[in-house]
Design a protein around this motif. Structure first.
Motif, PDB file in Angstrom:
ATOM      1  N   THR A 175       0.813  -1.215   0.000  1.00  0.00           N
ATOM      2  CA  THR A 175       0.000   0.000   0.000  1.00  0.00           C
ATOM      3  C   THR A 175       0.848   1.267   0.000  1.00  0.00           C
ATOM      4  N   LEU A 176       1.961   1.277   0.754  1.00  0.00           N
ATOM      5  CA  LEU A 176       2.649   2.537   1.032  1.00  0.00           C
ATOM      6  C   LEU A 176       4.140   2.581   0.714  1.00  0.00           C
ATOM      7  N   ILE A 177       4.768   1.453   0.384  1.00  0.00           N
ATOM      8  CA  ILE A 177       6.222   1.484   0.251  1.00  0.00           C
ATOM      9  C   ILE A 177       6.675   2.315  -0.944  1.00  0.00           C
ATOM     10  N   LYS A 178       5.949   2.295  -2.035  1.00  0.00           N
ATOM     11  CA  LYS A 178       6.352   3.113  -3.185  1.00  0.00           C
ATOM     12  C   LYS A 178       6.266   4.592  -2.841  1.00  0.00           C
ATOM     13  N   SER A 179       5.257   4.974  -2.075  1.00  0.00           N
ATOM     14  CA  SER A 179       5.143   6.365  -1.625  1.00  0.00           C
ATOM     15  C   SER A 179       6.291   6.720  -0.687  1.00  0.00           C
TER      16      SER A 179
ATOM     17  N   LEU B  58      -1.362   1.716 -10.477  1.00  0.00           N
ATOM     18  CA  LEU B  58      -1.207   1.585  -9.039  1.00  0.00           C
ATOM     19  C   LEU B  58      -1.457   0.133  -8.645  1.00  0.00           C
ATOM     20  N   TYR B  59      -0.800  -0.295  -7.582  1.00  0.00           N
ATOM     21  CA  TYR B  59      -1.156  -1.592  -7.012  1.00  0.00           C
ATOM     22  C   TYR B  59      -2.625  -1.537  -6.590  1.00  0.00           C
ATOM     23  N   LYS B  60      -3.277  -2.684  -6.540  1.00  0.00           N
ATOM     24  CA  LYS B  60      -4.668  -2.743  -6.059  1.00  0.00           C
ATOM     25  C   LYS B  60      -4.770  -2.132  -4.665  1.00  0.00           C
ATOM     26  N   GLU B  61      -3.768  -2.401  -3.842  1.00  0.00           N
ATOM     27  CA  GLU B  61      -3.781  -1.898  -2.472  1.00  0.00           C
ATOM     28  C   GLU B  61      -3.684  -0.374  -2.446  1.00  0.00           C
ATOM     29  N   GLU B  62      -2.864   0.180  -3.329  1.00  0.00           N
ATOM     30  CA  GLU B  62      -2.722   1.630  -3.406  1.00  0.00           C
ATOM     31  C   GLU B  62      -4.020   2.279  -3.860  1.00  0.00           C
ATOM     32  N   GLN B  63      -4.646   1.715  -4.875  1.00  0.00           N
ATOM     33  CA  GLN B  63      -5.891   2.265  -5.406  1.00  0.00           C
ATOM     34  C   GLN B  63      -6.986   2.254  -4.353  1.00  0.00           C
ATOM     35  N   ALA B  64      -7.092   1.148  -3.622  1.00  0.00           N
ATOM     36  CA  ALA B  64      -8.116   1.038  -2.578  1.00  0.00           C
ATOM     37  C   ALA B  64      -7.853   2.027  -1.447  1.00  0.00           C
ATOM     38  N   PHE B  65      -6.582   2.217  -1.077  1.00  0.00           N
ATOM     39  CA  PHE B  65      -6.230   3.167  -0.021  1.00  0.00           C
ATOM     40  C   PHE B  65      -6.544   4.586  -0.466  1.00  0.00           C
TER      41      PHE B  65
END
Length: 318
Positions: free
Chosen positions: A118-122, A176-183
């Motif tokens: 969810t957050l490592i790329k950020s 975006l990863y699915k997790e990123e999009q959902a977040f």
């Protein structure tokens, strides 16, 4: 094309799109119920954080073991689960304000991989990393990115940096990863609406990799980032009380991971002030703790500033 060939082509396409539709219908997706913002501040003490971690763990484990639940349904339909499907079905995060602050939020994920996908790329976009310069969107082929997805135990991020990374990713045509999009849809939309004229801070930690030192380390970053007085004390301490010889040693140890002087100073104070537990996440600056920690605490207390230390002896440090 002869009539028979046309007929076979129609049948082939019909079967192909039918199978494609079935495949899409079976795809495991993240649900909005798996990402929750709870507008109930959490206290920064061992008892409150421990209760939250335990409660979230029980919630996810109970959901996964429910014979009428989603995991059993997919397992019955497919006969087995891929690692990705199990990851997405078990995905869960709750975000709460940190009591005593106005712009700091704790994001408790069920697993380390949930948090990092969810957050490592950020985080890399914000702070950079080994062989990776801050301000760039990870392409997905960086060794440090994949090591971090597995190994990172806690994250600290400005909301503006997460939003910027997501926006720049989409501008560059990077999915975006699915997790990123959902977040983005379920958490960031809420927080961005709350903070239209000011930035905010998100501390990510997780149940499976939880430790007090990790959380305390990340809270130290949030204080440095959101409290000008705290930042001024830390910067002045680094400038005037840390010897030039020690500064150079600290830079050498941290520069392989962190790319700017400001981030190195921030990491210095976080390593010094993180809770001391039997097996800390990192002791990169352990030999400087005895030399500088007490003096830094004295300076912070003299300015009536909070300490990022979580212990039973400290019911509330903020």
């Amino acid at each position: 094309m002869c009539l028979e060939m046309k007929f076979l082509t129609v049948i082939f396409l019909s079967v192909f799109f039918s199978l494609l539709a079935q495949s899409e219908s079976k795809e495991v997706k993240l649900l909005s119920s798996q990402l929750n913002f709870i507008d109930q501040p959490v206290e920064l003490n061992e008892e409150s954080i421990g209760a939250w971690v335990s409660q979230l763990k029980v919630h996810v484990n109970t959901s996964m073991l429910d014979p009428q639940g989603r995991m059993q349904s997919v397992l019955t339909e497919k006969g087995k689960l891929t690692d990705e499907e199990a990851h997405l079905i078990s995905y869960y995060v709750e975000v709460k304000p940190l009591q005593g602050t106005k712009r700091v939020y704790l994001a408790l994920f069920y697993s380390r991989q949930h948090m990092n996908k969810t957050l490592i790329k950020s985080s890399l976009y914000q702070d950079g990393g080994l062989n990776f310069e801050a301000g760039n969107v990870p392409k997905g082929n960086e060794l440090f990115l994949y090591e971090s997805i597995i190994a990172a135990r806690g994250l600290n991020l400005r909301g503006s940096k997460i939003t910027a990374m997501f926006t720049e990713s989409q501008r560059q045509g990077r999915l975006l990863y699915k997790e990123e999009q959902a977040f983005k849809e379920n958490i960031l939309s809420n927080l961005n609406a709350r903070h239209t004229n000011e930035d905010y801070f998100i501390i990510g930690f997780n149940v499976t990799g939880f430790s007090l030192d990790t959380l305390g380390h990340e809270v130290a970053h949030s204080l440095y980032d959101t409290l000008p007085g705290y930042r001024n004390v830390i910067n002045n301490f680094w400038m005037n009380k840390v010897s030039e010889v020690d500064k150079e040693v600290i830079r050498q140890r941290l520069s392989g991971i962190y790319s700017t002087e400001e981030v190195i100073i921030d990491e210095f104070q976080a390593y010094l002030l993180q809770p001391k537990v039997p097996a800390p996440q990192s002791e990169m600056l352990h030999d400087f703790v005895g030399k500088y920690m007490s003096a830094l605490i004295v300076d912070l207390k003299a300015n009536n500033l909070p300490l990022p230390i979580i212990a039973k002896s400290c019911n509330s440090v903020l």
